[in-house]
Design a protein around this motif. Structure first.
Motif, PDB file in Angstrom:
ATOM      1  N   PRO A   1       0.829  -1.216   0.000  1.00 46.64           N
ATOM      2  CA  PRO A   1       0.000   0.000   0.000  1.00 46.64           C
ATOM      3  C   PRO A   1       0.861   1.264   0.000  1.00 46.64           C
ATOM      4  O   PRO A   1       1.945   1.273   0.601  1.00 46.64           O
ATOM      5  CB  PRO A   1      -0.791  -0.112   1.313  1.00 46.64           C
ATOM      6  N   PRO A   2       0.420   2.318  -0.664  1.00 43.32           N
ATOM      7  CA  PRO A   2       1.167   3.578  -0.680  1.00 43.32           C
ATOM      8  C   PRO A   2       1.456   4.109   0.728  1.00 43.32           C
ATOM      9  O   PRO A   2       2.512   4.697   0.961  1.00 43.32           O
ATOM     10  CB  PRO A   2       0.244   4.526  -1.456  1.00 43.32           C
ATOM     11  N   GLU A   3       0.528   3.878   1.673  1.00 42.97           N
ATOM     12  CA  GLU A   3       0.742   4.362   3.032  1.00 42.97           C
ATOM     13  C   GLU A   3       1.940   3.679   3.680  1.00 42.97           C
ATOM     14  O   GLU A   3       2.677   4.293   4.453  1.00 42.97           O
ATOM     15  CB  GLU A   3      -0.506   4.117   3.894  1.00 42.97           C
ATOM     16  N   SER A   4       2.135   2.399   3.377  1.00 41.43           N
ATOM     17  CA  SER A   4       3.281   1.669   3.933  1.00 41.43           C
ATOM     18  C   SER A   4       4.585   2.197   3.351  1.00 41.43           C
ATOM     19  O   SER A   4       5.572   2.366   4.067  1.00 41.43           O
ATOM     20  CB  SER A   4       3.153   0.172   3.634  1.00 41.43           C
ATOM     21  N   ILE A   5       4.597   2.474   2.037  1.00 40.84           N
ATOM     22  CA  ILE A   5       5.808   3.010   1.406  1.00 40.84           C
ATOM     23  C   ILE A   5       6.144   4.378   1.983  1.00 40.84           C
ATOM     24  O   ILE A   5       7.308   4.676   2.283  1.00 40.84           O
ATOM     25  CB  ILE A   5       5.624   3.088  -0.126  1.00 40.84           C
ATOM     26  N   ALA A   6       5.129   5.208   2.191  1.00 37.17           N
ATOM     27  CA  ALA A   6       5.353   6.532   2.769  1.00 37.17           C
ATOM     28  C   ALA A   6       5.895   6.419   4.190  1.00 37.17           C
ATOM     29  O   ALA A   6       6.834   7.134   4.573  1.00 37.17           O
ATOM     30  CB  ALA A   6       4.059   7.342   2.764  1.00 37.17           C
ATOM     31  N   SER A   7       5.333   5.509   4.963  1.00 43.80           N
ATOM     32  CA  SER A   7       5.780   5.318   6.339  1.00 43.80           C
ATOM     33  C   SER A   7       7.210   4.798   6.392  1.00 43.80           C
ATOM     34  O   SER A   7       8.045   5.304   7.149  1.00 43.80           O
ATOM     35  CB  SER A   7       4.844   4.339   7.053  1.00 43.80           C
ATOM     36  N   GLN A   8       7.512   3.797   5.569  1.00 45.82           N
ATOM     37  CA  GLN A   8       8.861   3.236   5.549  1.00 45.82           C
ATOM     38  C   GLN A   8       9.877   4.263   5.040  1.00 45.82           C
ATOM     39  O   GLN A   8      11.014   4.316   5.522  1.00 45.82           O
ATOM     40  CB  GLN A   8       8.895   1.985   4.681  1.00 45.82           C
ATOM     41  N   SER A   9       9.485   5.074   4.086  1.00 45.96           N
ATOM     42  CA  SER A   9      10.391   6.103   3.565  1.00 45.96           C
ATOM     43  C   SER A   9      10.727   7.110   4.647  1.00 45.96           C
ATOM     44  O   SER A   9      11.865   7.593   4.751  1.00 45.96           O
ATOM     45  CB  SER A   9       9.767   6.806   2.360  1.00 45.96           C
ATOM     46  N   GLY A  10       9.759   7.449   5.489  1.00 45.64           N
ATOM     47  CA  GLY A  10      10.010   8.378   6.577  1.00 45.64           C
ATOM     48  C   GLY A  10      10.968   7.826   7.596  1.00 45.64           C
ATOM     49  O   GLY A  10      11.869   8.520   8.076  1.00 45.64           O
TER      50      GLY A  10
ATOM     51  N   GLY B   1       6.704   1.639  -5.359  1.00 46.61           N
ATOM     52  CA  GLY B   1       7.511   0.431  -5.348  1.00 46.61           C
ATOM     53  C   GLY B   1       8.924   0.554  -4.833  1.00 46.61           C
ATOM     54  O   GLY B   1       9.704  -0.390  -4.970  1.00 46.61           O
ATOM     55  N   GLU B   2       9.287   1.675  -4.231  1.00 52.70           N
ATOM     56  CA  GLU B   2      10.622   1.805  -3.659  1.00 52.70           C
ATOM     57  C   GLU B   2      10.634   2.930  -2.624  1.00 52.70           C
ATOM     58  O   GLU B   2       9.708   3.750  -2.559  1.00 52.70           O
ATOM     59  CB  GLU B   2      11.670   2.077  -4.736  1.00 52.70           C
ATOM     60  N   ILE B   3      11.680   2.957  -1.816  1.00 51.84           N
ATOM     61  CA  ILE B   3      11.836   4.014  -0.833  1.00 51.84           C
ATOM     62  C   ILE B   3      11.880   5.363  -1.537  1.00 51.84           C
ATOM     63  O   ILE B   3      12.602   5.543  -2.519  1.00 51.84           O
ATOM     64  CB  ILE B   3      13.119   3.801  -0.005  1.00 51.84           C
ATOM     65  N   GLN B   4      11.099   6.306  -1.037  1.00 54.22           N
ATOM     66  CA  GLN B   4      11.058   7.644  -1.608  1.00 54.22           C
ATOM     67  C   GLN B   4      12.210   8.481  -1.037  1.00 54.22           C
ATOM     68  O   GLN B   4      12.423   8.512   0.173  1.00 54.22           O
ATOM     69  CB  GLN B   4       9.718   8.302  -1.293  1.00 54.22           C
TER      70      GLN B   4
ATOM     71  N   PRO C   1      19.331   2.570  -5.527  1.00 55.78           N
ATOM     72  CA  PRO C   1      18.075   1.821  -5.509  1.00 55.78           C
ATOM     73  C   PRO C   1      18.370   0.345  -5.740  1.00 55.78           C
ATOM     74  O   PRO C   1      19.519  -0.057  -5.947  1.00 55.78           O
ATOM     75  CB  PRO C   1      17.318   2.425  -6.687  1.00 55.78           C
ATOM     76  N   GLY C   2      17.350  -0.466  -5.737  1.00 54.77           N
ATOM     77  CA  GLY C   2      17.511  -1.881  -6.038  1.00 54.77           C
ATOM     78  C   GLY C   2      16.157  -2.556  -6.056  1.00 54.77           C
ATOM     79  O   GLY C   2      15.136  -1.966  -5.685  1.00 54.77           O
ATOM     80  N   VAL C   3      16.151  -3.802  -6.491  1.00 58.80           N
ATOM     81  CA  VAL C   3      14.925  -4.589  -6.542  1.00 58.80           C
ATOM     82  C   VAL C   3      14.856  -5.556  -5.363  1.00 58.80           C
ATOM     83  O   VAL C   3      13.820  -5.713  -4.726  1.00 58.80           O
ATOM     84  CB  VAL C   3      14.837  -5.368  -7.871  1.00 58.80           C
TER      85      VAL C   3
ATOM     86  N   LEU D   1      18.877   1.800  -0.298  1.00 56.21           N
ATOM     87  CA  LEU D   1      17.655   2.057   0.451  1.00 56.21           C
ATOM     88  C   LEU D   1      16.628   1.021   0.011  1.00 56.21           C
ATOM     89  O   LEU D   1      16.445   0.801  -1.185  1.00 56.21           O
ATOM     90  CB  LEU D   1      17.133   3.464   0.174  1.00 56.21           C
ATOM     91  N   ALA D   2      15.964   0.372   0.969  1.00 60.72           N
ATOM     92  CA  ALA D   2      15.055  -0.704   0.595  1.00 60.72           C
ATOM     93  C   ALA D   2      13.860  -0.784   1.530  1.00 60.72           C
ATOM     94  O   ALA D   2      13.978  -0.569   2.743  1.00 60.72           O
ATOM     95  CB  ALA D   2      15.794  -2.046   0.610  1.00 60.72           C
ATOM     96  N   LEU D   3      12.726  -1.099   0.955  1.00 60.97           N
ATOM     97  CA  LEU D   3      11.549  -1.446   1.741  1.00 60.97           C
ATOM     98  C   LEU D   3      11.804  -2.780   2.454  1.00 60.97           C
ATOM     99  O   LEU D   3      12.608  -3.594   1.981  1.00 60.97           O
ATOM    100  CB  LEU D   3      10.334  -1.571   0.830  1.00 60.97           C
ATOM    101  N   GLN D   4      11.124  -2.988   3.572  1.00 60.83           N
ATOM    102  CA  GLN D   4      11.301  -4.245   4.297  1.00 60.83           C
ATOM    103  C   GLN D   4      11.067  -5.444   3.385  1.00 60.83           C
ATOM    104  O   GLN D   4      11.760  -6.466   3.487  1.00 60.83           O
ATOM    105  CB  GLN D   4      10.322  -4.316   5.468  1.00 60.83           C
ATOM    106  N   GLU D   5      10.084  -5.321   2.505  1.00 66.78           N
ATOM    107  CA  GLU D   5       9.712  -6.437   1.629  1.00 66.78           C
ATOM    108  C   GLU D   5      10.788  -6.758   0.601  1.00 66.78           C
ATOM    109  O   GLU D   5      10.732  -7.820  -0.049  1.00 66.78           O
ATOM    110  CB  GLU D   5       8.394  -6.111   0.913  1.00 66.78           C
TER     111      GLU D   5
END
Length: 255
Positions: free
Chosen positions: A32-41, A69-72, A162-164, A214-218
Protein backbone atom coordinates in the motif's frame (compact mmCIF):
# COMPACT_ATOMS: atom_id res chain seq x y z
CA UNK A 1 13.87 -20.16 -8.51
CA UNK A 2 17.33 -21.14 -9.71
CA UNK A 3 19.98 -20.83 -7.03
CA UNK A 4 23.37 -19.41 -7.88
CA UNK A 5 26.41 -21.67 -7.84
CA UNK A 6 30.06 -20.84 -8.62
CA UNK A 7 29.62 -22.63 -11.93
CA UNK A 8 26.51 -20.71 -12.97
CA UNK A 9 27.02 -19.54 -16.53
CA UNK A 10 25.93 -16.17 -17.86
CA UNK A 11 22.69 -17.52 -19.34
CA UNK A 12 21.64 -19.20 -16.10
CA UNK A 13 22.59 -16.09 -14.12
CA UNK A 14 20.50 -13.87 -16.39
CA UNK A 15 17.55 -16.25 -16.08
CA UNK A 16 17.81 -16.32 -12.28
CA UNK A 17 17.88 -12.53 -12.11
CA UNK A 18 14.89 -12.20 -14.45
CA UNK A 19 12.87 -14.65 -12.37
CA UNK A 20 13.62 -12.83 -9.11
CA UNK A 21 12.82 -9.43 -10.64
CA UNK A 22 9.45 -10.78 -11.81
CA UNK A 23 8.69 -12.14 -8.35
CA UNK A 24 9.68 -8.89 -6.64
CA UNK A 25 7.65 -6.80 -9.11
CA UNK A 26 4.53 -8.68 -8.04
CA UNK A 27 5.41 -8.33 -4.36
CA UNK A 28 6.12 -4.59 -4.58
CA UNK A 29 2.92 -3.90 -6.52
CA UNK A 30 0.91 -5.14 -3.55
CA UNK A 31 2.44 -2.78 -0.98
CA UNK A 32 0.00 0.00 0.00
CA UNK A 33 1.17 3.58 -0.68
CA UNK A 34 0.74 4.36 3.03
CA UNK A 35 3.28 1.67 3.93
CA UNK A 36 5.81 3.01 1.41
CA UNK A 37 5.35 6.53 2.77
CA UNK A 38 5.78 5.32 6.34
CA UNK A 39 8.86 3.24 5.55
CA UNK A 40 10.39 6.10 3.56
CA UNK A 41 10.01 8.38 6.58
CA UNK A 42 11.72 5.92 8.89
CA UNK A 43 14.58 5.31 6.46
CA UNK A 44 15.05 8.98 5.58
CA UNK A 45 14.77 10.65 8.96
CA UNK A 46 15.97 8.13 11.51
CA UNK A 47 18.87 6.37 9.88
CA UNK A 48 20.90 8.55 7.46
CA UNK A 49 20.83 11.47 9.92
CA UNK A 50 22.35 9.31 12.65
CA UNK A 51 25.19 7.42 10.98
CA UNK A 52 28.72 8.76 10.27
CA UNK A 53 28.77 7.81 6.54
CA UNK A 54 25.89 10.22 5.91
CA UNK A 55 26.71 12.83 8.53
CA UNK A 56 30.35 13.09 7.43
CA UNK A 57 29.69 12.97 3.67
CA UNK A 58 30.19 16.25 1.83
CA UNK A 59 29.37 14.94 -1.66
CA UNK A 60 26.34 12.62 -1.76
CA UNK A 61 24.85 10.95 -4.84
CA UNK A 62 21.27 9.73 -4.46
CA UNK A 63 18.73 8.24 -6.82
CA UNK A 64 15.47 10.08 -7.38
CA UNK A 65 12.62 7.68 -6.76
CA UNK A 66 9.79 6.40 -8.88
CA UNK A 67 6.34 7.22 -7.45
CA UNK A 68 5.73 3.60 -6.40
CA UNK A 69 7.51 0.43 -5.35
CA UNK A 70 10.62 1.80 -3.66
CA UNK A 71 11.84 4.01 -0.83
CA UNK A 72 11.06 7.64 -1.61
CA UNK A 73 14.16 9.86 -1.48
CA UNK A 74 12.55 13.31 -1.42
CA UNK A 75 13.23 13.83 2.30
CA UNK A 76 16.86 12.74 1.94
CA UNK A 77 17.52 15.12 -0.95
CA UNK A 78 15.99 18.02 0.95
CA UNK A 79 17.87 17.19 4.15
CA UNK A 80 21.19 16.88 2.34
CA UNK A 81 20.76 20.17 0.51
CA UNK A 82 19.60 22.04 3.62
CA UNK A 83 22.55 20.72 5.63
CA UNK A 84 25.07 22.06 3.14
CA UNK A 85 26.01 18.87 1.32
CA UNK A 86 26.65 18.81 -2.41
CA UNK A 87 23.99 16.56 -3.87
CA UNK A 88 24.42 14.65 -7.13
CA UNK A 89 21.60 12.88 -8.97
CA UNK A 90 21.52 10.51 -11.96
CA UNK A 91 21.55 11.85 -15.49
CA UNK A 92 21.05 9.46 -18.42
CA UNK A 93 22.45 10.31 -21.82
CA UNK A 94 23.57 8.70 -25.06
CA UNK A 95 27.03 7.23 -24.83
CA UNK A 96 28.06 7.71 -28.44
CA UNK A 97 29.50 4.18 -28.43
CA UNK A 98 28.70 1.62 -31.12
CA UNK A 99 26.44 -1.12 -29.77
CA UNK A 100 29.27 -3.64 -29.97
CA UNK A 101 31.63 -1.49 -27.86
CA UNK A 102 29.43 -0.76 -24.86
CA UNK A 103 26.03 0.50 -23.67
CA UNK A 104 24.23 3.00 -25.86
CA UNK A 105 23.15 4.99 -22.77
CA UNK A 106 25.27 6.03 -19.81
CA UNK A 107 24.43 7.28 -16.35
CA UNK A 108 26.48 10.06 -14.82
CA UNK A 109 25.88 11.97 -11.59
CA UNK A 110 25.27 15.71 -11.91
CA UNK A 111 24.97 18.31 -9.16
CA UNK A 112 21.90 20.09 -7.83
CA UNK A 113 22.34 23.76 -6.99
CA UNK A 114 19.75 24.06 -4.23
CA UNK A 115 16.24 23.05 -3.18
CA UNK A 116 14.68 25.36 -5.77
CA UNK A 117 16.70 23.67 -8.50
CA UNK A 118 15.51 20.28 -7.23
CA UNK A 119 11.86 21.39 -7.12
CA UNK A 120 12.09 22.68 -10.71
CA UNK A 121 12.98 19.24 -12.13
CA UNK A 122 10.37 17.81 -14.49
CA UNK A 123 9.20 14.20 -14.19
CA UNK A 124 9.95 11.78 -17.01
CA UNK A 125 7.64 9.07 -18.36
CA UNK A 126 8.36 6.89 -15.30
CA UNK A 127 7.46 9.74 -12.96
CA UNK A 128 11.08 10.32 -11.90
CA UNK A 129 12.30 13.93 -11.54
CA UNK A 130 14.90 14.44 -14.28
CA UNK A 131 17.57 16.95 -15.20
CA UNK A 132 16.98 19.11 -18.28
CA UNK A 133 19.73 18.29 -20.79
CA UNK A 134 20.10 22.02 -21.53
CA UNK A 135 21.37 22.59 -17.97
CA UNK A 136 23.90 19.76 -17.73
CA UNK A 137 26.91 21.79 -18.81
CA UNK A 138 26.15 24.22 -15.98
CA UNK A 139 26.47 21.45 -13.40
CA UNK A 140 29.38 19.65 -11.82
CA UNK A 141 29.64 16.04 -12.90
CA UNK A 142 30.98 12.72 -11.69
CA UNK A 143 32.24 10.99 -13.82
CA UNK A 144 32.99 14.09 -15.89
CA UNK A 145 32.51 13.00 -19.47
CA UNK A 146 29.70 14.03 -21.76
CA UNK A 147 29.58 14.02 -25.53
CA UNK A 148 33.30 13.31 -25.70
CA UNK A 149 34.16 16.38 -23.64
CA UNK A 150 35.92 16.05 -20.31
CA UNK A 151 35.29 18.09 -17.18
CA UNK A 152 36.80 17.95 -13.73
CA UNK A 153 35.56 14.83 -11.95
CA UNK A 154 33.80 15.39 -8.63
CA UNK A 155 34.70 12.69 -6.13
CA UNK A 156 31.82 11.28 -4.12
CA UNK A 157 31.77 10.30 -0.46
CA UNK A 158 28.52 8.34 -0.49
CA UNK A 159 26.18 6.87 -3.11
CA UNK A 160 22.63 5.91 -2.11
CA UNK A 161 21.44 3.29 -4.59
CA UNK A 162 18.08 1.82 -5.51
CA UNK A 163 17.51 -1.88 -6.04
CA UNK A 164 14.92 -4.59 -6.54
CA UNK A 165 16.03 -7.17 -3.96
CA UNK A 166 18.73 -7.59 -1.33
CA UNK A 167 20.05 -10.32 0.92
CA UNK A 168 23.11 -11.36 2.92
CA UNK A 169 25.63 -13.81 1.50
CA UNK A 170 25.58 -16.64 4.06
CA UNK A 171 29.27 -17.42 3.62
CA UNK A 172 30.74 -13.91 3.68
CA UNK A 173 28.09 -11.71 5.32
CA UNK A 174 28.26 -9.29 2.38
CA UNK A 175 25.06 -7.49 1.40
CA UNK A 176 24.05 -8.43 -2.14
CA UNK A 177 21.96 -6.23 -4.43
CA UNK A 178 19.81 -7.04 -7.45
CA UNK A 179 19.34 -3.98 -9.65
CA UNK A 180 16.65 -3.21 -12.19
CA UNK A 181 18.58 -4.92 -14.99
CA UNK A 182 19.68 -1.93 -17.06
CA UNK A 183 23.24 -1.96 -15.74
CA UNK A 184 23.40 1.82 -15.29
CA UNK A 185 24.84 1.73 -11.76
CA UNK A 186 27.19 -1.18 -12.45
CA UNK A 187 28.71 0.56 -15.44
CA UNK A 188 28.83 3.92 -13.65
CA UNK A 189 30.73 2.32 -10.75
CA UNK A 190 33.10 0.67 -13.23
CA UNK A 191 33.82 4.03 -14.86
CA UNK A 192 34.08 5.73 -11.47
CA UNK A 193 36.66 3.15 -10.39
CA UNK A 194 38.75 3.80 -13.49
CA UNK A 195 38.56 7.57 -12.96
CA UNK A 196 39.26 7.58 -9.21
CA UNK A 197 42.58 9.17 -8.27
CA UNK A 198 45.00 7.52 -5.86
CA UNK A 199 43.90 9.75 -2.96
CA UNK A 200 40.30 8.69 -3.56
CA UNK A 201 41.08 4.99 -3.10
CA UNK A 202 40.75 2.85 0.00
CA UNK A 203 43.29 0.16 0.99
CA UNK A 204 43.09 -2.60 -1.58
CA UNK A 205 42.57 -0.21 -4.48
CA UNK A 206 38.77 0.18 -4.51
CA UNK A 207 37.37 3.72 -4.58
CA UNK A 208 36.76 5.14 -1.12
CA UNK A 209 33.17 6.09 -1.98
CA UNK A 210 30.68 4.25 0.23
CA UNK A 211 27.81 2.35 -1.38
CA UNK A 212 24.58 2.12 0.60
CA UNK A 213 21.15 1.11 -0.69
CA UNK A 214 17.65 2.06 0.45
CA UNK A 215 15.06 -0.70 0.59
CA UNK A 216 11.55 -1.45 1.74
CA UNK A 217 11.30 -4.25 4.30
CA UNK A 218 9.71 -6.44 1.63
CA UNK A 219 12.79 -6.10 -0.59
CA UNK A 220 15.19 -7.74 1.86
CA UNK A 221 15.19 -11.53 1.57
CA UNK A 222 15.75 -13.21 4.96
CA UNK A 223 17.90 -16.35 5.34
CA UNK A 224 14.68 -18.37 5.63
CA UNK A 225 13.55 -17.29 2.16
CA UNK A 226 13.53 -19.86 -0.63
CA UNK A 227 14.96 -17.16 -2.89
CA UNK A 228 18.43 -15.62 -2.94
CA UNK A 229 20.00 -12.72 -4.83
CA UNK A 230 22.02 -14.13 -7.75
CA UNK A 231 25.26 -12.25 -8.42
CA UNK A 232 27.97 -12.53 -11.03
CA UNK A 233 31.61 -11.43 -11.16
CA UNK A 234 30.69 -7.91 -12.30
CA UNK A 235 28.05 -7.27 -9.62
CA UNK A 236 29.29 -4.73 -7.07
CA UNK A 237 28.82 -5.65 -3.40
CA UNK A 238 27.55 -2.82 -1.23
CA UNK A 239 28.55 -1.52 2.19
CA UNK A 240 25.06 -1.63 3.64
CA UNK A 241 21.34 -1.18 3.19
CA UNK A 242 18.89 1.06 5.07
CA UNK A 243 15.59 -0.74 5.56
CA UNK A 244 12.13 0.73 5.88
CA UNK A 245 11.79 -0.44 9.49
CA UNK A 246 14.71 1.78 10.52
CA UNK A 247 17.23 -1.08 10.59
CA UNK A 248 20.68 -0.82 8.99
CA UNK A 249 22.27 -4.02 7.62
CA UNK A 250 25.98 -3.74 6.89
CA UNK A 251 28.63 -5.78 5.10
CA UNK A 252 31.78 -6.72 7.03
CA UNK A 253 34.18 -3.77 7.16
CA UNK A 254 37.16 -5.93 6.16
CA UNK A 255 35.75 -7.14 2.85
Amino acid sequence: MMQQTPEMNSTALKTAKTQLRSLMKQRLASIPPESIASQSGLTSLQQPGQIPPYVNAKNVAVYLSMPHGEIQTDLIVRDALSSGKRVFIPYLHKSGLPAADGPTRLMDMVSLRDVEDYEALQRDKWGIPSVDAATVNQRQRSVGELGGERSEDASLDLILLPGVAFDTDPSTGVIRRLGHGKGFYDYFLHRYTLAASEQDRAPGGRPSVLLYALALQEQFLPPSSEHTVPVGPHDQPIDGVFLGDGELRMSPTDR
